[in-house]
Design a protein around this motif. Structure first.
Motif, PDB file in Angstrom:
ATOM      1  N   LYS A  80       0.927  -1.129   0.090  1.00  0.00           N
ATOM      2  CA  LYS A  80       0.108  -0.037   0.120  1.00  0.00           C
ATOM      3  C   LYS A  80       0.831   1.251   0.048  1.00  0.00           C
ATOM      4  CE  LYS A  80      -4.001  -2.225   1.925  1.00  0.00           C
ATOM      5  NZ  LYS A  80      -4.773  -2.408   3.242  1.00  0.00           N
ATOM      6  N   ALA A  81       1.917   1.252   0.841  1.00  0.00           N
ATOM      7  CA  ALA A  81       2.952   2.419   0.798  1.00  0.00           C
ATOM      8  C   ALA A  81       3.520   2.398  -0.677  1.00  0.00           C
ATOM      9  CB  ALA A  81       3.985   2.157   1.798  1.00  0.00           C
ATOM     10  N   HIS A  82       3.928   1.336  -1.040  1.00  0.00           N
ATOM     11  CA  HIS A  82       4.350   1.393  -2.502  1.00  0.00           C
ATOM     12  C   HIS A  82       3.762   2.113  -3.442  1.00  0.00           C
ATOM     13  CE1 HIS A  82       6.886   0.513  -6.065  1.00  0.00           C
ATOM     14  NE2 HIS A  82       5.909  -0.268  -6.574  1.00  0.00           N
ATOM     15  N   ALA A  83       2.287   1.563  -3.460  1.00  0.00           N
ATOM     16  CA  ALA A  83       1.146   2.209  -4.169  1.00  0.00           C
ATOM     17  C   ALA A  83       1.154   3.752  -4.152  1.00  0.00           C
ATOM     18  CB  ALA A  83      -0.166   1.261  -4.338  1.00  0.00           C
ATOM     19  N   ALA A  84       0.960   4.098  -3.130  1.00  0.00           N
ATOM     20  CA  ALA A  84       0.862   5.496  -2.624  1.00  0.00           C
ATOM     21  C   ALA A  84       2.062   6.164  -3.341  1.00  0.00           C
ATOM     22  CB  ALA A  84       0.540   5.813  -1.373  1.00  0.00           C
ATOM     23  N   GLU A  85       3.075   5.743  -3.283  1.00  0.00           N
ATOM     24  CA  GLU A  85       4.335   6.483  -3.492  1.00  0.00           C
ATOM     25  C   GLU A  85       4.392   6.792  -5.275  1.00  0.00           C
ATOM     26  OE1 GLU A  85       9.027   5.633  -4.258  1.00  0.00           O
ATOM     27  OE2 GLU A  85       8.086   5.095  -1.906  1.00  0.00           O
ATOM     28  N   VAL A  86       3.688   5.531  -5.963  1.00  0.00           N
ATOM     29  CA  VAL A  86       3.953   5.378  -7.310  1.00  0.00           C
ATOM     30  C   VAL A  86       2.737   6.507  -7.963  1.00  0.00           C
ATOM     31  CG1 VAL A  86       3.049   4.046  -9.283  1.00  0.00           C
ATOM     32  CG2 VAL A  86       4.739   3.158  -7.505  1.00  0.00           C
ATOM     33  N   LYS A  87       1.777   6.458  -7.142  1.00  0.00           N
ATOM     34  CA  LYS A  87       0.811   7.335  -7.496  1.00  0.00           C
ATOM     35  C   LYS A  87       1.027   8.865  -7.371  1.00  0.00           C
ATOM     36  CE  LYS A  87      -3.121   4.441  -6.744  1.00  0.00           C
ATOM     37  NZ  LYS A  87      -4.277   3.903  -5.821  1.00  0.00           N
ATOM     38  N   ARG A  88       2.188   9.150  -6.561  1.00  0.00           N
ATOM     39  CA  ARG A  88       2.270  10.571  -6.227  1.00  0.00           C
ATOM     40  C   ARG A  88       3.282  10.908  -7.295  1.00  0.00           C
ATOM     41  NH1 ARG A  88       4.858  10.438  -0.575  1.00  0.00           N
ATOM     42  NH2 ARG A  88       4.281   8.183  -0.655  1.00  0.00           N
ATOM     43  N   ARG A  89       4.184  10.044  -8.052  1.00  0.00           N
ATOM     44  CA  ARG A  89       5.044  10.428  -8.941  1.00  0.00           C
ATOM     45  C   ARG A  89       4.485  11.017 -10.082  1.00  0.00           C
ATOM     46  NH1 ARG A  89       8.796   4.957  -8.881  1.00  0.00           N
ATOM     47  NH2 ARG A  89       9.290   5.003  -6.734  1.00  0.00           N
TER      48      ARG A  89
END
Length: 89
Positions: A80-89
């Motif tokens: 979930k943290a990885h997905a949130a980081e990818v979406k912020r990019r």
């Protein structure tokens, strides 16, 4: 058992969580993110189990079951943290 759990069960769970978060699991696997998340989840589960083991004595089967549960919790959290980081990019 642990290696099998990590790649077969953990990999399937990680792919599912990433997909639910809108991230293509195949793209994550190609970027080494997949392996990094599984390795970090394994280390996190080991550390958490080590801390818990100080408080109570578990049989070998109980330890394995508890490790797997912690591993899955770590995967969910890190995915979930990885997905949130990818979406912020």
């Amino acid at each position: 058992m642990r290696l099998w759990s990590k790649w077969k069960k953990g990999g399937a769970l990680l792919a599912d969580v990433l997909q639910r978060q809108g991230i293509d699991p195949k793209a994550a696997a190609a970027q080494e993110s997949f392996k990094q998340i599984l390795d970090a989840a394994e280390a996190g589960a080991d550390e958490r189990l080590k801390r818990e083991a100080q408080d109570n004595a578990l049989s070998r089967d109980e330890r394995n079951t508890r490790w797997e549960a912690l591993f899955f919790e770590e995967i969910r959290s890190r995915a979930k943290a990885h997905a949130a980081e990818v979406k912020r990019r």
